[in-house]
Design a protein around this motif. Structure first.
Motif, PDB file in Angstrom:
ATOM      1  N   VAL A 172      42.414  48.148  40.755  1.00  0.00           N
ATOM      2  CA  VAL A 172      42.384  48.206  39.298  1.00  0.00           C
ATOM      3  C   VAL A 172      42.832  46.851  38.763  1.00  0.00           C
ATOM      4  CG1 VAL A 172      43.289  49.282  37.211  1.00  0.00           C
ATOM      5  CG2 VAL A 172      42.838  50.686  39.229  1.00  0.00           C
ATOM      6  N   MET A 219      37.896  49.203  37.181  1.00  0.00           N
ATOM      7  CA  MET A 219      38.307  50.110  38.257  1.00  0.00           C
ATOM      8  C   MET A 219      37.246  50.100  39.351  1.00  0.00           C
ATOM      9  SD  MET A 219      39.717  53.210  35.820  1.00  0.00           S
ATOM     10  CE  MET A 219      40.504  54.060  37.176  1.00  0.00           C
ATOM     11  N   TRP A 254      47.045  56.715  39.417  1.00  0.00           N
ATOM     12  CA  TRP A 254      46.967  55.375  39.993  1.00  0.00           C
ATOM     13  C   TRP A 254      47.972  55.199  41.128  1.00  0.00           C
ATOM     14  CZ3 TRP A 254      46.155  51.279  35.569  1.00  0.00           C
ATOM     15  CH2 TRP A 254      44.930  51.542  34.942  1.00  0.00           C
TER      16      TRP A 254
END
Length: 347
Positions: free
Chosen positions: A34, A43, A259
């Motif tokens: 990312v 991404m 994430w």
């Protein structure tokens, strides 16, 4: 013989289409890299899929809930041809319950049970008060009671009613506090749920595989639901040592994807900006004589010339045969040509 040849020809024509699958192939994707910009993020996902030979539809799950469809890039082996890309949102995603959210939900459930119990106690107390009032009315209609019995009856109603009213007030106060606490916890639960929304994205790929096999596919795109802002920490040990300024970043994202264990990098550039350096146009500088510019402007004026404008307005100025003569100019230069002064400088 003709019929068998005809059937063989039909099978040859329909052979490649038989390899194509009608049902879409659904595969998950894992987020690897990312790059967060000041507004937006790039991404990169990886996915492994088993494909058959022919055309088929591939549904890739685990994509951000919002993206720029023009920024989608699919990297695949040479044996796969991408024929179409479509993005849609999946509202049936079960959000992952974090430890913080689980603790809040348990607290809300515990408070709700306690509040329900208090509500039952309040209703019971109100019913007892109604029964007490009814019995008081019945006793009051009876006759033949002595004074001592009437006093004992009044004292009983007074004490019992005061006891029930006090208990009811405490129960209502408890009900109010529990309702306020439950409201705060529910607000915090909604705040935690907004951090990871209940919807995710799905990317549908129309592709054609030259041969059946196991393939690795990479997908990258730009999503607007992520950003970072700068933050600073100032540290001072004492007045003799220099001030230390620590540059930090606060990252926020509402992409619907966790994430965790993702390679993260920050960028101050713009995701919509081209990577090529801009080509600047050349500027050419030159000296411009202000007197010549003024004369060209005056001569291009078809309404009134410069000598007509100054005629009779500047004392000591005489106009002879389209020449301007200023009184005293011969004494300065010794020449017969007129003297022009622009911004205090003779020219």
């Amino acid at each position: 013989m003709r019929i068998s040849r005809y059937l063989s020809l039909c099978l040859l024509i329909l052979g490649p289409a038989a390899n194509a699958t009608e049902d879409p192939v659904i595969v998950p994707s894992s987020l690897k890299n990312v790059t967060v910009y000041r507004s937006g993020a790039e991404m990169l996902h990886n996915s492994t899929v088993n494909l058959v030979q022919g055309s088929q539809e591939l549904v890739v799950e685990g994509i951000a809930n919002q993206l720029d469809i023009n920024s989608v890039q699919v990297s695949c082996p040479a044996g796969i041809t991408i024929m179409g890309v479509e993005f849609s949102q999946d509202f049936l995603v079960v959000p992952e319950v974090t430890a913080r959210l689980k603790a809040l939900q348990d607290s809300a459930e515990r408070l709700q049970k306690e509040l329900d119990r208090v509500n039952v106690q309040i209703e019971t107390t109100l019913d007892v008060l109604e029964v007490l009032k009814s019995n008081r009315d019945i006793k009051g209609q009876q006759t033949g009671l002595s004074v001592a019995e009437l006093v004992r009856l009044v004292d009983y109603y007074r004490s019992k009613s005061a006891e029930l009213q006090t208990e009811l007030a405490l129960q209502k106060d408890r009900q109010k506090k529990l309702a306020a606490g439950l409201q705060k916890i529910n607000n915090q639960i909604r705040e935690e749920e907004r951090k990871n929304t209940r919807k995710a994205g799905v990317l549908k790929l129309q592709l054609s595989a030259a041969a059946a096999g196991r393939y690795d596919i990479g997908i990258s795109y730009i999503t607007p639901n992520a950003w970072w802002t700068p933050a600073y920490d100032i540290r001072v040990d004492d007045i003799k040592n220099p001030v230390k300024v620590v540059y930090k970043a606060r990252i926020s994202q509402t992409t619907g994807i966790d994430w965790r264990k993702v390679r993260l990098s920050l960028s101050t550039s713009l995701p919509s900006q081209w990577g090529n350096a801009p080509v600047l146009t050349s500027w050419f500088l030159s000296y411009i004589n202000p007197v010549n510019v003024m004369e060209r402007k005056l001569t291009s004026n078809t309404i009134q010339s410069f000598d007509q404008i100054l005629q009779g307005r500047a004392p000591g100025l005489s106009i002879v045969t389209e020449q301007l003569k200023l009184r005293g100019s011969n004494l300065i230069t010794g020449a017969s040509e007129p003297l022009y002064v622009v911004n205090g400088v003779p020219m």
